[in-house]
Design an enzyme around this catalytic site. Structure first.
Site, PDB file in Angstrom:
ATOM      1  N   LYS A 102       0.864  -1.199   0.000  1.00 56.78           N
ATOM      2  CA  LYS A 102       0.000   0.000   0.000  1.00 56.78           C
ATOM      3  C   LYS A 102       0.889   1.234   0.000  1.00 56.78           C
ATOM      4  O   LYS A 102       2.063   1.157   0.374  1.00 56.78           O
ATOM      5  CB  LYS A 102      -0.874   0.026   1.267  1.00 56.78           C
ATOM      6  CG  LYS A 102      -2.094   0.908   1.139  1.00 56.78           C
ATOM      7  CD  LYS A 102      -3.201   0.176   0.423  1.00 56.78           C
ATOM      8  CE  LYS A 102      -4.487   0.965   0.389  1.00 56.78           C
ATOM      9  NZ  LYS A 102      -5.633   0.098   0.035  1.00 56.78           N
ATOM     10  N   ASN A 216     -16.163   6.248  -4.869  1.00 56.53           N
ATOM     11  CA  ASN A 216     -16.223   5.065  -5.734  1.00 56.53           C
ATOM     12  C   ASN A 216     -16.968   3.918  -5.055  1.00 56.53           C
ATOM     13  O   ASN A 216     -17.952   3.400  -5.577  1.00 56.53           O
ATOM     14  CB  ASN A 216     -14.783   4.661  -6.127  1.00 56.53           C
ATOM     15  CG  ASN A 216     -14.773   3.358  -6.904  1.00 56.53           C
ATOM     16  OD1 ASN A 216     -15.179   2.325  -6.394  1.00 56.53           O
ATOM     17  ND2 ASN A 216     -14.331   3.401  -8.139  1.00 56.53           N
ATOM     18  N   SER A 347      -9.054  -6.251  -9.989  1.00 58.65           N
ATOM     19  CA  SER A 347      -7.697  -5.802 -10.348  1.00 58.65           C
ATOM     20  C   SER A 347      -6.869  -7.006 -10.814  1.00 58.65           C
ATOM     21  O   SER A 347      -6.093  -6.919 -11.767  1.00 58.65           O
ATOM     22  CB  SER A 347      -7.003  -5.163  -9.146  1.00 58.65           C
ATOM     23  OG  SER A 347      -7.268  -3.782  -9.098  1.00 58.65           O
TER      24      SER A 347
HETATM   25  P1  NAD Z   1     -13.129   7.907  -2.770  1.00 59.46           P
HETATM   26  O1  NAD Z   1     -12.065   8.937  -2.622  1.00 59.46           O
HETATM   27  O2  NAD Z   1     -13.676   7.604  -4.119  1.00 59.46           O
HETATM   28  O3  NAD Z   1     -14.397   8.324  -1.850  1.00 59.46           O
HETATM   29  C1  NAD Z   1     -14.298   8.619  -0.496  1.00 59.46           C
HETATM   30  C2  NAD Z   1     -15.650   9.191  -0.051  1.00 59.46           C
HETATM   31  O4  NAD Z   1     -15.635   9.385   1.365  1.00 59.46           O
HETATM   32  C3  NAD Z   1     -15.992  10.548  -0.649  1.00 59.46           C
HETATM   33  O5  NAD Z   1     -17.385  10.582  -0.958  1.00 59.46           O
HETATM   34  C4  NAD Z   1     -15.676  11.518   0.489  1.00 59.46           C
HETATM   35  O6  NAD Z   1     -16.400  12.733   0.374  1.00 59.46           O
HETATM   36  C5  NAD Z   1     -16.118  10.696   1.659  1.00 59.46           C
HETATM   37  N1  NAD Z   1     -15.586  11.100   2.957  1.00 59.46           N
HETATM   38  C6  NAD Z   1     -14.325  11.459   3.296  1.00 59.46           C
HETATM   39  N2  NAD Z   1     -14.270  11.757   4.597  1.00 59.46           N
HETATM   40  C7  NAD Z   1     -15.516  11.570   5.091  1.00 59.46           C
HETATM   41  C8  NAD Z   1     -16.105  11.709   6.379  1.00 59.46           C
HETATM   42  N3  NAD Z   1     -15.387  12.104   7.436  1.00 59.46           N
HETATM   43  N4  NAD Z   1     -17.423  11.416   6.529  1.00 59.46           N
HETATM   44  C9  NAD Z   1     -18.166  11.012   5.472  1.00 59.46           C
HETATM   45  N5  NAD Z   1     -17.654  10.859   4.225  1.00 59.46           N
HETATM   46  C10 NAD Z   1     -16.363  11.156   4.054  1.00 59.46           C
HETATM   47  O7  NAD Z   1     -12.572   6.614  -2.057  1.00 59.46           O
HETATM   48  P2  NAD Z   1     -12.992   5.082  -2.323  1.00 59.46           P
HETATM   49  O8  NAD Z   1     -12.133   4.544  -3.384  1.00 59.46           O
HETATM   50  O9  NAD Z   1     -14.462   5.015  -2.429  1.00 59.46           O
HETATM   51  O10 NAD Z   1     -12.501   4.409  -0.962  1.00 59.46           O
HETATM   52  C11 NAD Z   1     -13.294   4.449   0.223  1.00 59.46           C
HETATM   53  C12 NAD Z   1     -12.779   3.411   1.207  1.00 59.46           C
HETATM   54  O11 NAD Z   1     -12.844   2.110   0.603  1.00 59.46           O
HETATM   55  C13 NAD Z   1     -11.332   3.571   1.659  1.00 59.46           C
HETATM   56  O12 NAD Z   1     -11.218   3.165   3.005  1.00 59.46           O
HETATM   57  C14 NAD Z   1     -10.572   2.615   0.763  1.00 59.46           C
HETATM   58  O13 NAD Z   1      -9.355   2.177   1.325  1.00 59.46           O
HETATM   59  C15 NAD Z   1     -11.571   1.483   0.672  1.00 59.46           C
HETATM   60  N6  NAD Z   1     -11.372   0.624  -0.503  1.00 59.46           N
HETATM   61  C16 NAD Z   1     -11.414   1.132  -1.761  1.00 59.46           C
HETATM   62  C17 NAD Z   1     -11.247   0.280  -2.850  1.00 59.46           C
HETATM   63  C18 NAD Z   1     -11.369   0.777  -4.272  1.00 59.46           C
HETATM   64  O14 NAD Z   1     -11.392  -0.079  -5.185  1.00 59.46           O
HETATM   65  N7  NAD Z   1     -11.487   2.069  -4.525  1.00 59.46           N
HETATM   66  C19 NAD Z   1     -10.999  -1.081  -2.638  1.00 59.46           C
HETATM   67  C20 NAD Z   1     -10.967  -1.578  -1.333  1.00 59.46           C
HETATM   68  C21 NAD Z   1     -11.156  -0.703  -0.268  1.00 59.46           C
END
Ligand code: NAD
Length: 413
Positions: A102, A216, A347
């Site tokens: 990571k 996302n 992925s």
């Molecule tokens: P992203 O950046 O697309 O979205 C994050 C969202 O969280 C946004 O809508 C943002 O406004 C919101 N946010 C941030 N702080 C906040 C708060 N304090 N309260 C409420 N909302 C808040 O990120 P993502 O890719 O959707 O990832 C989200 C989580 O999922 C992370 O923990 C990431 O590690 C995990 N994750 C993502 C993936 C992936 O494929 N993108 C895979 C596995 C895990």
């Protein structure tokens, strides 16, 4: 409690159930390599800006290391270390031939222009290109990064090493990306939430869901679960909580997000607008899906949570102390290393396609993803029942056992 300490706690709790020596525990816990680099760019106005970039490679016993790139102001070495370790157990739980890694940059991307983010990404690749590659360590999107960032990353890496799109996943579909990658984590969260609800004897139409984060993962999970007839009563992003006790119009929310220049829900008029922290405390809510940051459910706020089920779409959203309290209260927690593994699974499919120079249809991707997630869920469910442990401990037990076995087979001279 720091993020890596929390991961260590969950690891040790599961390791206690397994026949595993103290010294091997330490070997499995410690990351293989940790890199910290300076990332310097010239801003659009001519000034210089400096950031710190990280890449932690945790374990490669089961294959090349795999894990996202996060652009967020809270990215640091401890968080990257914790998330890299989670990737090792996650890839093992869903049985992908990968280890865990990571990294990312400590930056608030909303404060920078698109061209600045591009320069930042390219400067980061200049610093780490030697330690990543299709057979060593394959990054992917995470918070604050998307398919555009993946495309810049690949382009910069290929300037050093030549054509090889398998160096990174989560690329745009037109640029060697996989169909279905963008929706994959949310789809996986949705598939397993549905499965879990059925297993617990609950009815979708009567199961009220609240989702923290509408990026996302959160937005795709909402879409999938809405299609499955679940009422989504609340979602939140950094602009606040959006609540409708009769269920939100998810299509309207998605259109609003798409039209907003920063993809936010600000100004959405189809819901009651509540403060950010209201989402966690909503009552009645049956399923809470944290899909934003880690460490959001702690000893301090766990008592305010009314949901009977928590599905960890985000990485590390529940602190160990809170996890113990939830277990005692009989709340079912579907752990991150299983719940959000859909992203890394697709992925992997993207990486396979890149290596074979062959494209799968969206149907095939979805079918294989659903199969992988369902199989992993059954493994974890069975392990939990057999050993009378939580789903989290069961998932860690499976992950640790597989990594232990690969480590021993390779030889520990
Ligand atoms: P992203 O950046 O697309 O979205 C994050 C969202 O969280 C946004 O809508 C943002 O406004 C919101 N946010 C941030 N702080 C906040 C708060 N304090 N309260 C409420 N909302 C808040 O990120 P993502 O890719 O959707 O990832 C989200 C989580 O999922 C992370 O923990 C990431 O590690 C995990 N994750 C993502 C993936 C992936 O494929 N993108 C895979 C596995 C895990």
């Amino acid at each position: 409690m720091k993020a890596f300490e929390a991961t260590r706690y969950f690891f040790c709790k599961a390791a206690d159930q397994l026949d595993i020596s103290e010294e091997l525990r330490e070997a499995l816990l410690m990351p293989d390599r940790e890199i910290q680099v300076q990332v310097t760019i010239r801003r659009d106005d001519g000034r210089l800006a400096n950031f710190v970039g990280f890449r932690v490679q945790h374990d490669h016993a089961r294959g090349p290391m795999k894990g996202g790139l996060r652009y967020h102001q809270e990215v640091d070495l401890d968080e990257s270390r914790a998330l890299a370790s989670l990737m090792t157990w996650k890839t093992a739980v869903v049985n992908l031939p990968y280890g865990g890694a990571k990294g990312g940059i400590g930056v608030d991307p909303s404060q920078f222009s698109k061209t600045e983010i591009e320069r930042m990404t390219r400067a980061f690749v200049d610093q780490i290109h030697d330690i990543v590659g299709p057979d060593t360590d394959i990054p992917a999107p995470d918070m604050g990064t998307d398919h555009q960032v993946m495309s810049w990353f690949r382009n910069q890496w290929e300037k050093y090493h030549g054509f090889n799109p398998a160096v990174i996943t989560g690329k745009p579909v037109e640029e060697y990306g996989a169909k279905g990658r963008e929706e994959a984590t949310g789809r996986g969260v949705g598939t397993l939430t549905q499965k879990l609800i059925k297993r617990l004897g609950m009815t979708p139409e009567k199961t009220r869901i609240a989702i923290q984060g509408f990026g996302n993962v959160g937005s795709h999970a909402a879409k999938f679960l809405h299609e499955g007839q679940f009422p989504i009563v609340a979602v939140s992003d950094i602009t606040g909580t959006y609540y409708n006790e009769d269920g939100l119009n998810i299509q309207k929310l998605l259109r609003h997000k798409l039209a907003h220049p920063k993809g936010l829900l600000e100004g959405f008029d189809g819901a009651e607008h509540l403060p950010l922290d209201a989402l966690m405390k909503l009552d009645p809510v049956d399923v809470l899906i944290p899909a934003a940051l880690g460490g959001v459910i702690t000893d301090d706020n766990v008592d305010t949570i009314k949901a009977k089920v928590i599905v960890e779409a985000a990485n590390g959203p529940v602190h160990p102390g809170a996890d113990e309290i939830l277990n005692e209260r009989g709340v079912t927690v579907l752990p991150d290393i299983l719940a959000n593994a859909g992203g890394v699974t697709v992925s992997y499919f993207e990486w396979v396609q890149n290596r074979q120079h062959y494209r799968w249809s969206l149907d095939r991707v979805r079918q294989e993803l659903d199969h992988t997630m369902n199989e992993a869920f059954e493994d974890v469910w069975q392990m939990a029942a057999q050993h009378e442990v939580s789903l989290r401990t069961a998932a860690y037990m499976i992950g640790i056992s597989r990594v232990k076995r690969a480590t021993e087979l390779a030889g520990l001279a």
